[in-house]
Design a protein around this motif. Sequence first.
Motif, PDB file in Angstrom:
ATOM      1  N   GLU A 252      11.723 -35.030  27.514  1.00 24.16           N
ATOM      2  CA  GLU A 252      12.176 -33.649  27.315  1.00 24.16           C
ATOM      3  C   GLU A 252      13.175 -33.552  26.156  1.00 24.16           C
ATOM      4  N   GLY A 253      14.058 -34.531  26.063  1.00 21.91           N
ATOM      5  CA  GLY A 253      15.029 -34.541  24.967  1.00 21.91           C
ATOM      6  C   GLY A 253      14.321 -34.656  23.617  1.00 21.91           C
ATOM      7  N   ILE A 254      13.279 -35.496  23.576  1.00 22.93           N
ATOM      8  CA  ILE A 254      12.508 -35.651  22.336  1.00 22.93           C
ATOM      9  C   ILE A 254      11.882 -34.301  21.971  1.00 22.93           C
ATOM     10  N   GLU A 255      11.284 -33.656  22.983  1.00 18.10           N
ATOM     11  CA  GLU A 255      10.606 -32.377  22.745  1.00 18.10           C
ATOM     12  C   GLU A 255      11.588 -31.313  22.229  1.00 18.10           C
ATOM     13  N   PHE A 256      12.728 -31.170  22.891  1.00 14.49           N
ATOM     14  CA  PHE A 256      13.698 -30.145  22.481  1.00 14.49           C
ATOM     15  C   PHE A 256      14.199 -30.426  21.058  1.00 14.49           C
ATOM     16  N   ALA A 257      14.441 -31.720  20.764  1.00 15.31           N
ATOM     17  CA  ALA A 257      14.980 -32.067  19.443  1.00 15.31           C
ATOM     18  C   ALA A 257      13.963 -31.775  18.340  1.00 15.31           C
ATOM     19  N   ILE A 258      12.700 -32.103  18.605  1.00 14.58           N
ATOM     20  CA  ILE A 258      11.674 -31.809  17.583  1.00 14.58           C
ATOM     21  C   ILE A 258      11.586 -30.297  17.381  1.00 14.58           C
ATOM     22  N   LYS A 259      11.588 -29.547  18.487  1.00 11.40           N
ATOM     23  CA  LYS A 259      11.505 -28.084  18.376  1.00 11.40           C
ATOM     24  C   LYS A 259      12.712 -27.516  17.624  1.00 11.40           C
ATOM     25  N   ALA A 260      13.858 -28.153  17.779  1.00 12.19           N
ATOM     26  CA  ALA A 260      15.054 -27.687  17.066  1.00 12.19           C
ATOM     27  C   ALA A 260      14.931 -27.953  15.559  1.00 12.19           C
ATOM     28  N   GLY A 261      14.030 -28.873  15.180  1.00 14.90           N
ATOM     29  CA  GLY A 261      13.797 -29.128  13.745  1.00 14.90           C
ATOM     30  C   GLY A 261      14.509 -30.340  13.195  1.00 14.90           C
ATOM     31  N   VAL A 262      14.820 -31.327  14.052  1.00 17.52           N
ATOM     32  CA  VAL A 262      15.489 -32.532  13.531  1.00 17.52           C
ATOM     33  C   VAL A 262      14.571 -33.255  12.537  1.00 17.52           C
ATOM     34  N   ASP A 263      15.187 -34.040  11.669  1.00 15.45           N
ATOM     35  CA  ASP A 263      14.401 -34.784  10.679  1.00 15.45           C
ATOM     36  C   ASP A 263      13.855 -36.076  11.270  1.00 15.45           C
ATOM     37  N   SER A 264      14.613 -36.680  12.193  1.00 12.06           N
ATOM     38  CA  SER A 264      14.101 -37.907  12.810  1.00 12.06           C
ATOM     39  C   SER A 264      14.527 -38.010  14.262  1.00 12.06           C
ATOM     40  N   ILE A 265      13.645 -38.653  15.034  1.00 15.90           N
ATOM     41  CA  ILE A 265      13.965 -39.005  16.421  1.00 15.90           C
ATOM     42  C   ILE A 265      14.237 -40.506  16.439  1.00 15.90           C
ATOM     43  N   GLU A 266      15.377 -40.862  16.991  1.00 15.66           N
ATOM     44  CA  GLU A 266      15.748 -42.274  17.108  1.00 15.66           C
ATOM     45  C   GLU A 266      15.321 -42.793  18.476  1.00 15.66           C
ATOM     46  N   HIS A 267      14.728 -43.947  18.505  1.00 17.19           N
ATOM     47  CA  HIS A 267      14.250 -44.643  19.729  1.00 17.19           C
ATOM     48  C   HIS A 267      12.897 -44.104  20.208  1.00 17.19           C
ATOM     49  N   ALA A 268      12.841 -42.775  20.527  1.00 14.25           N
ATOM     50  CA  ALA A 268      11.564 -42.130  20.903  1.00 14.25           C
ATOM     51  C   ALA A 268      10.805 -42.931  21.963  1.00 14.25           C
ATOM     52  N   SER A 269      11.512 -43.405  22.972  1.00 20.65           N
ATOM     53  CA  SER A 269      10.908 -44.360  23.908  1.00 20.65           C
ATOM     54  C   SER A 269       9.813 -43.769  24.792  1.00 20.65           C
ATOM     55  N   PHE A 270      10.091 -42.607  25.392  1.00 19.60           N
ATOM     56  CA  PHE A 270       9.136 -42.054  26.357  1.00 19.60           C
ATOM     57  C   PHE A 270       8.322 -40.928  25.728  1.00 19.60           C
ATOM     58  N   LEU A 271       7.486 -41.289  24.773  1.00 17.05           N
ATOM     59  CA  LEU A 271       6.609 -40.288  24.148  1.00 17.05           C
ATOM     60  C   LEU A 271       5.438 -40.004  25.085  1.00 17.05           C
ATOM     61  N   ASP A 272       4.921 -38.787  25.004  1.00 17.06           N
ATOM     62  CA  ASP A 272       3.655 -38.480  25.683  1.00 17.06           C
ATOM     63  C   ASP A 272       2.774 -37.749  24.665  1.00 17.06           C
ATOM     64  N   LYS A 273       1.595 -37.314  25.120  1.00 18.97           N
ATOM     65  CA  LYS A 273       0.647 -36.675  24.188  1.00 18.97           C
ATOM     66  C   LYS A 273       1.280 -35.462  23.507  1.00 18.97           C
ATOM     67  N   LYS A 274       2.006 -34.679  24.308  1.00 21.21           N
ATOM     68  CA  LYS A 274       2.576 -33.439  23.783  1.00 21.21           C
ATOM     69  C   LYS A 274       3.631 -33.717  22.699  1.00 21.21           C
ATOM     70  N   THR A 275       4.532 -34.678  22.967  1.00 20.74           N
ATOM     71  CA  THR A 275       5.585 -34.946  21.988  1.00 20.74           C
ATOM     72  C   THR A 275       5.007 -35.599  20.721  1.00 20.74           C
ATOM     73  N   ILE A 276       3.956 -36.379  20.881  1.00 20.18           N
ATOM     74  CA  ILE A 276       3.304 -36.966  19.696  1.00 20.18           C
ATOM     75  C   ILE A 276       2.685 -35.843  18.855  1.00 20.18           C
ATOM     76  N   ARG A 277       2.027 -34.905  19.545  1.00 24.14           N
ATOM     77  CA  ARG A 277       1.426 -33.769  18.831  1.00 24.14           C
ATOM     78  C   ARG A 277       2.508 -32.957  18.103  1.00 24.14           C
ATOM     79  N   LEU A 278       3.604 -32.723  18.809  1.00 22.66           N
ATOM     80  CA  LEU A 278       4.703 -31.947  18.212  1.00 22.66           C
ATOM     81  C   LEU A 278       5.282 -32.652  16.981  1.00 22.66           C
ATOM     82  N   ALA A 279       5.486 -33.977  17.113  1.00 25.80           N
ATOM     83  CA  ALA A 279       6.057 -34.731  15.987  1.00 25.80           C
ATOM     84  C   ALA A 279       5.145 -34.636  14.769  1.00 25.80           C
TER      85      ALA A 279
END
Length: 423
Positions: A252-279
């Motif tokens: 969820e943190g990855i998802e919110f951060a990508i939606k906020a428009g960050v330039d990079s996600i650090e660690h990105a450990s628990f990716l799922d299909k949705k967060t990969i698509r968003l990235a």
Amino acid sequence: MKTKIQLLLGGAMLCVVQLAYAEPIFIKAGHLLDVVTGKITNNQVITIDNGIIVNISNKLPDQTDLSKVIDLSDKFVMPGLMDMHTHVVNNLSKAFYDGYFQSPHRTTIGGIVNAEKTLLAGFTVIRNVGADNYQDVAIRNAINAGEIPGPRMAVSGPALGITGGHCDSNALNHSFKERGQGVANGPWGVREKVRENVKYQVDVIKFCATGGVFSKGTKVGQRQYTQEEMNAIVDEAHTHGRTVAAHAHGTEGIEFAIKAGVDSIEHASFLDKKTIRLAKKHGTFLSMDIYNTEYTLSEGKKNGVPQENIDKEKLVGTRQRESFTAAVKAGVNMVLGTDAGIYPHGDNAKQFSRMTRFGMTPLQAVQSATINSAKLLKWQDKVGQLKKGFFADIIAVDGNPLEDITILENVTFVMKDGKVYKD
Ligand code: ARG
């Protein structure tokens, strides 16, 4: 024309010879690696003037003064490496709680030593994401002023985080009133903290979107900032021309951060299909530190890392590597980010072989640490490639890294800004 020859003597183990040749100077490159195409061209000559590559051709000019020629004709020559996640002022490989007993001045000196080790390992650019007291700003400035050897640095100063979160400082009981320097809450609170970091000359804003491995009492999977707070951080940072790096393990943190428009996600450990698509959709870079889990699990206990943190590492390590494989397969933008400081500085290149083991081609791994990192920093017109007009940040190794990526663990020649640091 410079004719000065400088000798800089480092620590007992590291005798660094920094030579400023009379310019222009020439590098005879036996095998020159183009990191964009993966093509290797033999017997090239790189001409360098005032720290900049001014020409690449297939022969030396007639009657070249041989004292100005650096002969790398038996080597593979390529652009300097870039690590997008370091902590030069941290040393978790020393006793875990050392930081509590050292003044900021003492830890800054450690950071200077670490910066030099990193450069000598072939990393001519690093992004330092998280340092108290703007120690990374000071080290960057001293390097840029030519006072100490080290890589080019993009730095963040103190990382923003919620009260009690991963970027706070939670080890001591409340009577000590311990508080992380980047703690800020609420949209206006975080905007003020971003402005403060900008005031003290950071290049990038780092914040903690989720819990983490090496903090006390936080859960790796749990989101910490709200969407509103993340939006405010990114808006304020981008307004001031700063890029944003979000520490995020949990989905969820990855998802919110990508939606906020960050330039990079650090660690990105628990990716799922949705967060990969968003990235992919947002062009977000992932900086996944998939080497250091091995170091923590084998050496952590000896270094005094508490059981709580070792247990959290066990939760993250394998899942992060699976996420890495999925992200590479999906074609997400990837950079090399190692979290140096968790493991000994200078070992940054050990991550390459893990990146190829978990799904990258050797060329993709090299690109993550050159052209992709350059794009993330928005320095793509100056670093990451050996091209006319680019900084002469050049390394050499004794074999073809596209055949054996571990060769990058033994960089034998390092030049930054046209100056030789290791030969
Ligand atoms: N700084 C990170 C944290 O404390 C390090 C995570 C290290 N582990 C890993 N598998 N990437 O959360």
